[in-house]
Design a protein around this motif. Structure first.
Motif, PDB file in Angstrom:
ATOM      1  N   ARG A 172     -52.245  -3.003  76.375  1.00 31.73           N
ATOM      2  CA  ARG A 172     -53.155  -4.099  76.760  1.00 31.73           C
ATOM      3  C   ARG A 172     -53.112  -5.258  75.768  1.00 31.73           C
ATOM      4  NH1 ARG A 172     -58.137  -0.103  77.731  1.00 31.73           N
ATOM      5  NH2 ARG A 172     -57.237   0.652  75.785  1.00 31.73           N
ATOM      6  N   ASN A 173     -52.703  -4.967  74.530  1.00 31.13           N
ATOM      7  CA  ASN A 173     -52.583  -6.042  73.542  1.00 31.13           C
ATOM      8  C   ASN A 173     -51.700  -7.189  74.031  1.00 31.13           C
ATOM      9  OD1 ASN A 173     -54.104  -5.236  71.282  1.00 31.13           O
ATOM     10  ND2 ASN A 173     -52.580  -3.671  70.798  1.00 31.13           N
ATOM     11  N   PHE A 174     -50.724  -6.868  74.871  1.00 32.90           N
ATOM     12  CA  PHE A 174     -49.789  -7.903  75.307  1.00 32.90           C
ATOM     13  C   PHE A 174     -50.432  -8.918  76.246  1.00 32.90           C
ATOM     14  CE2 PHE A 174     -46.598  -4.309  74.707  1.00 32.90           C
ATOM     15  CZ  PHE A 174     -46.245  -4.743  73.439  1.00 32.90           C
ATOM     16  N   TYR A 175     -51.555  -8.555  76.865  1.00 37.01           N
ATOM     17  CA  TYR A 175     -52.128  -9.433  77.888  1.00 37.01           C
ATOM     18  C   TYR A 175     -53.529  -9.930  77.556  1.00 37.01           C
ATOM     19  CZ  TYR A 175     -48.032  -7.641  80.048  1.00 37.01           C
ATOM     20  OH  TYR A 175     -46.728  -7.323  80.273  1.00 37.01           O
ATOM     21  N   LEU A 176     -53.999  -9.638  76.352  1.00 38.97           N
ATOM     22  CA  LEU A 176     -55.326 -10.120  75.959  1.00 38.97           C
ATOM     23  C   LEU A 176     -55.207 -11.366  75.092  1.00 38.97           C
ATOM     24  CD1 LEU A 176     -56.887  -6.647  75.219  1.00 38.97           C
ATOM     25  CD2 LEU A 176     -57.382  -8.142  77.158  1.00 38.97           C
TER      26      LEU A 176
END
Lengths: 348, 802
Positions: free
Chosen positions: A331-335
């Motif tokens: 999820r780090n990639f899209y936050l």
């Protein structure tokens, strides 16, 4: 005292006086005193008119020599004094070079983008085209032409966001295989392409799942493309992205659109192949899927599978980034947390 | 599926370490999830005999046992299990032992009485609750009488076995059985498999006298049944129980266990039911009727769908075919007549039924992936034989068959040339023949061509490519050479569009913005904010959450969510851009148009604060500078214009501009409307969004070298007092119009409004630069041009020159 002697004396005296000057003003005064219109040399020269015609040129040239030598000496002294002053000035201008510099604004590419660019560059160098396809795709391209008819059990493997019965958010970049094969004119040369892009799955977001992620599809179709070519290509990708010290292992797998199908593993980063929790004690980490394009896929796209064939592969930049940098939550990639994004500002 | 290595060894002479076998399977066949040995981590667990026992004086349920563990002295152990009794052989955890869950057992006192260890249940030594037989669920486990006191218990319970958990791909359903795995491992290691085959002894009663069957051909292409009478239901022998629990299946009784054993061994699901509970003599596999219901063995009642296949007697459904039996025909202790069904059900129908009722069983999983059509009968015979042996049943003569198929090998032809052509190898015909022989396929060679006969147990093989895969995996992917595609040369270049997109990204980054990748699926409202174009939303038919229902029609919403995420974590300076697609749709479209956009959002300060740099909040003009610099970098023909706009209701009405290039509107910028900012929970933020596709499509200027003038330029400054309503753009336009041929540039260098100018007015100061590239300009020429500018400014805009 002869004029010549007088000049000699002036020269010696002048040189002597110069030695004691230490300021620019002082030096200037001395210069005016020695060489000025009212100075002793001028005076001597004025006395030339009383000399005999034979003496006049001799004394004249000696006077010029004296003046030149004095001028030279003054210039040299001036240079010395200037140098000294500059040294003092520079000393005063000293700063603390360890104070931080003024922050410049620099943005950087997203880590996933960096990986995609790296893959693109690798394949461009090998003569591949880079193509992009629609993210909202037809069921026909996403599934049916990929040898996944409506009731195929592998459709359960990838839960899909449908818009209508026939339109969906593409679950893979593979539809670009069919789309490009349909259009390609094989009489003009082989088809060599990669297609990076966003894909979507009906998944609940958690550390290892994201309803949105990226894929890069690769496809080579020609009259003689082999499994060995696929193996060599995949090894090249793994070595380019992860480094030469990683081994690649191919394993049999299953994809409806390739036969034979393989999955490629690389040596586990964490343990170097000894076996650890990251690689589930196998020493290997799965990085991509590939295979020789299934004859049905070729046929459905209007390509004669008796003459043409080739390989396809699909790899996941998200997974690559997670493995390469040890990112533990997809999820780090899209936050887009600035504190996350800024960690990848090195261009290397 | 967990495959027991010990079970494999019953049919194969193989002795490599289990992990090595697992690696070989993984490289040649299917993925291996794990290799586990149930006894791993356990220590000092031995067989004990309870010599005597007396109640604990301080407790109403504890007993003090004297246990013989093969030592000279008896071991005193306090036990609370309800089923503990004198004479039992039990599992003893000695002092210093380790039981399941990594728990250590020490010598202790229980209510004042010394206990030298523990008598264990199966669960306590690491068995999963789901596999412990019901009989032993609530107490200690009792070992067979011949267990030797003091022996380690592991071999008695099959716990020294290696269990290889296979993650079987959809095409290799044949690997979901011990026999299937045996065949494949035999091929990998070039071994001969020693399989056993049933040798059924039938009784005198003809089955046809008692039972008839019928089945829908589409639903069940093969459907056979046997009947076993006089069955005595009871527990299975330990060897069978071990095989089941090691595979993750709970032993139940000697009939049900047989069906599960046959499933594991042959991969053929088998259903047994109590024929005594069946109404009439006819059993049928048919589609369910409207409004039929069935309670399955797990106690759940299902409303059946007409597309479910049921097994029914003359009155009602008695089983959900291929998935789970019905409770109304369950095998129970009193059952005496067992009907055994062995069939092939349509895999698609079974899959849908399992999904529809959320009932995924071992049987349904096997049917979904296919079963060996040639093995249905052997499995049925083997099951009947086992029930005969284990439950003393009499097997009726013959079987009843509703549907059957003629089983034949699939013949596939392939040339050696083709194999080498596809694999890039130089295999010889001998090598390839040998590989097919190892797989136990029939093979004949004629010239260059192999004729391969594939037995029905490998139903995944139909075409050339399938045989190529068999050759590749048995030959070994490691042995295939590594090469790169050769053939005709191709050129790899980015298209102009791709180049512009890449350049756009690097320009943005050079200007200080970091690339964001946000979610393209937003909620309804976010998807349609900041929209540059009237468009219908494109919505998911069945979204996962309310946060991701609609495909975006703008990029800014995603960036604002990013800013909110950052702001919520006290990160207040956020400078992001995103390049991606927006999705527009008209009434007649189902599939939206996908348009490349680029957008940015800046909140807080672009430049980080430092000892020599003050914190300055970003503003409209900073962002405008970025936008202009970016667009200029693309080298488009024509001017970039900004015009105040109020058409974006999500922007601050007084701080919003539309952006045009060469008269074509390409985007907008401005401050996010305070109400929107409040909704997103973000600090004041400035944004821009540009239709990148439009910029890509625009003509680019052919860049040419511009001569640097040898002649000096002359500057003149002008300061004016002007109505606030008159825009800078209007003034510049006028200056440029009237400034004459030599006016080279107009630069605003001061803007002032405040106490020193009358209200409603502002003061602007411009520097005008004149240049003649061909000659030295005279003051006179410049003065004339400048004067013209002054006059027109006064006339047109009523300015006061200061």
């Amino acid at each position: 005292m002869s004029l010549k002697d007088r000049l000699s004396e002036l020269l010696n005296q002048g040189l002597e006086d110069l030695k004691s000057t230490s300021e620019q003003d002082e030096l200037n005064e001395l210069r005016v005193h020695l060489l000025g219109k009212k100075g002793p040399i001028t005076k001597v020269l004025r006395g030339m008119k009383d000399l005999s015609p034979e003496e006049r040129p001799v004394v004249g040239s000696f006077a010029n020599e004296v003046r030149d030598r004095l001028q030279e000496a003054i210039d040299a002294r001036k240079e010395e004094i200037d140098q000294k002053l500059l040294t003092v000035k520079l000393e005063k201008e000293k700063i603390d070079v360890t104070l931080p510099g003024k922050p410049a604004a620099r943005g950087n590419a997203h880590v996933i983008q960096q990986i995609i660019d790296q893959i693109e560059d690798l394949f461009l160098g090998m003569g591949y085209q880079v193509l992009s396809g629609p993210e909202v795709e037809e069921d026909r391209y996403n599934f049916e032409m990929m040898n996944l008819p409506k009731d195929h059990p592998a459709r359960d493997m990838q839960d899909t966001f449908y818009i209508t019965k026939d339109i969906l958010m593409r679950t893979q970049t593979s539809p670009m295989q069919a789309r490009t094969m349909e259009k390609h004119d094989f009489s003009k040369g082989p088809l060599k392409m990669i297609s990076p892009g966003v894909v979507y799955r009906r998944d609940t977001d958690d550390p290892t799942h994201s309803h949105q992620f990226h894929q890069v599809e690769g496809l080579v179709i020609d009259k003689h493309v082999t499994m060995a070519d696929l193996k060599g290509t995949l090894e090249l990708v793994a070595h380019e992205l992860f480094g030469d010290r990683f081994d690649v292992r191919l394993r049999p797998s299953y994809f409806p659109f390739t036969e034979p199908s393989v999955e490629a593993d690389i040596t586990c980063f964490n343990c170097g192949g000894k076996g650890c929790a990251v690689c589930k004690h196998t020493g290997w980490i799965e990085v991509l899927g590939a295979g020789m394009v299934h004859p049905n896929v070729l046929k459905m796209a209007g390509v004669d599978s008796d003459i043409y064939g080739g390989f396809a592969f699909g790899l996941g930049p998200d997974r690559f980034a997670m493995l390469k940098y040890g990112v533990d939550d997809i999820r780090n990639f899209y936050l887009d947390d600035e504190r996350f994004l800024n960690q990848f500002s090195m261009k290397g | 599926m967990k495959i027991s290595y010990n079970w494999l060894k019953e049919y194969l002479d193989i002795d490599v370490p289990a992990t090595e076998l697992a690696e070989k399977i993984e490289r040649s066949s299917v993925e291996v999830d794990s290799v586990t040995v149930p006894s791993d981590g356990l220590k000092k667990l031995v067989v004990g005999h309870i010599d005597s026992m007396e109640p604990h004086p301080e407790s109403d349920h504890l007993n003090v046992c004297q246990v013989n563990v093969g030592e000279e002295e008896l071991l005193q152990i306090v036990c609370g299990a309800p089923n503990v009794a004198v004479g039992q052989k039990v599992i003893v955890a000695l002092p210093g032992s380790r039981i399941g869950g990594n728990v250590k057992i020490k010598r202790s006192k229980m209510r004042g009485i010394v206990s030298n260890g523990m008598i264990c249940s199966l669960e306590e030594i690491g068995f999963s609750k789901s596999v412990v037989p019901k009989e032993w669920a609530d107490g200690i486990y009792v070992l067979p009488n011949d267990a030797k006191n003091g022996d380690e218990i592991y071999d008695y319970l099959g716990m020294n076995d290696s269990l290889i958990d296979l993650d079987v791909t959809p095409n290799r359903g044949d690997m979901l059985s011990v026999y299937g795995t045996v065949h494949d491992v035999a091929a990998m290691y070039n071994l001969k498999e020693n399989l056993d085959h049933p040798n059924l002894i039938e009784g005198k009663t003809a089955i046809g006298d008692e039972l008839t069957v019928a089945a829908d051909k589409e639903a069940a292409p093969i459907y056979k049944m046997r009947l076993v009478n006089n069955v005595k239901v009871g527990p299975s022998p330990l060897w069978l129980q071990i095989k089941l629990w090691n595979a993750g299946i709970r032993p139940i009784n000697n009939v049900v266990d047989v069906t599960n054993y046959i499933l594991m061994k042959y991969g053929q699901p088998m259903h047994a039911f109590d024929f005594g509970k069946v109404s009439g003599r006819k059993v049928e596999a048919r589609f369910a009727k409207e409004n039929e219901t069935l309670t399955t063995l797990d106690g759940e009642t299902h409303q059946l769908d007409p597309q479910d296949i049921v097994i029914a007697d003359e009155k009602q459904p008695i089983g959900l075919a291929g998935v789970m039996g019905g409770l109304n025909s369950e095998i129970e202790d009193g059952t005496t007549t067992v009907a055994l069904e062995s069939a092939v059900f349509n895999s698609t129908i079974i899959r849908k039924t399992a999904q529809r009722h959320n009932l995924h069983t071992d049987a349904s999983q096997h049917f979904e992936r296919g079963v060996n059509h040639g093995g249905v009968e052997e499995a049925l015979d083997a099951a009947a034989q086992m029930i005969h042996e284990l439950a003393q049943g009499d097997v009726d003569q013959g079987m009843v068959i509703a549907n059957d198929e003629k089983i034949a090998d699939v013949v596939v032809k392939i040339t050696l040339t083709r194999i080498n052509h596809v694999l890039g190898t130089e295999l010889t015909s001998t090598e390839v023949t040998h590989i097919f022989e190892r797989l136990n396929f029939g093979v004949e060679m004629n010239d260059d061509e192999f004729t391969v006969s594939v037995p029905s147990r490998r139903w995944d093989i139909h075409i050339e490519a399938d045989l190529i895969e068999e050759v590749a995996r048995i030959y070994g992917y490691d042995n295939i050479p590594s090469t790169l595609p050769t053939g005709r040369m191709t050129i790899g270049t980015l298209t102009p569009k791709q180049r512009i997109i890449r350049n756009s990204r690097s320009t943005m980054e050079g200007l200080g913005l970091s690339q964001a990748i946000s979610y393209a699926l937003l909620n309804d409202e976010e998807a349609k904010l900041f929209s540059m174009k009237a468009s219908l939303p494109t919505k998911l038919d069945w979204p996962m959450t309310v946060d991701h229902t609609t495909i975006r029609m703008n990029l800014i919403s995603g960036l604002l969510k990013d800013i909110a995420y950052n702001n919520a974590r006290k990160v207040e300076d956020v400078t992001l851009y995103e390049q991606g697609r927006v999705f527009y749709r008209t009434e007649n479209q189902v599939r939206p148009d996908e348009e490349e956009h680029i957008a940015g959002a800046i909140s807080g300060s672009l430049h980080s604060e430092a000892w020599n740099q003050h914190h300055t909040e970003t503003d409209f003009y900073e962002v405008k500078g970025i936008v202009v610099e970016y667009i200029q970098s693309l080298g488009l023909n024509g001017e970039i214009d900004f015009e105040a706009t109020t058409k974006y209701s999500d922007l601050h009405p007084g701080r919003a501009a539309s952006i045009s290039v060469h008269g074509h509107e390409v985007g907008f910028m401005g401050q996010v409307h305070p109400q929107i900012a409040k909704k997103f929970k973000i600090k004041p933020t400035y944004v821009f969004e540009i239709n990148l596709q439009a910029l890509i499509d625009m003509p680019k200027s052919d860049q040419q070298y511009d001569i640097i003038s040898k002649y000096p330029a002359i500057s003149r400054d002008i300061a004016i007092l002007v109505d606030e309503e008159i825009t800078h753009q209007q003034i510049v336009d006028l200056i440029q119009k009237r400034g004459g041929a030599f006016l080279n540039s107009v630069k605003l260098f001061d803007v002032y409004s405040g106490s020193h100018v009358p209200s409603g007015k502002r003061s602007l100061a411009y520097s005008l630069t004149f240049l003649d590239k061909e000659a030295t300009l005279t003051d006179d020429t410049v003065n004339k041009a400048f004067e013209k500018v002054e006059v027109s400014l006064q006339k047109e805009f009523n300015v006061e020159i200061r």
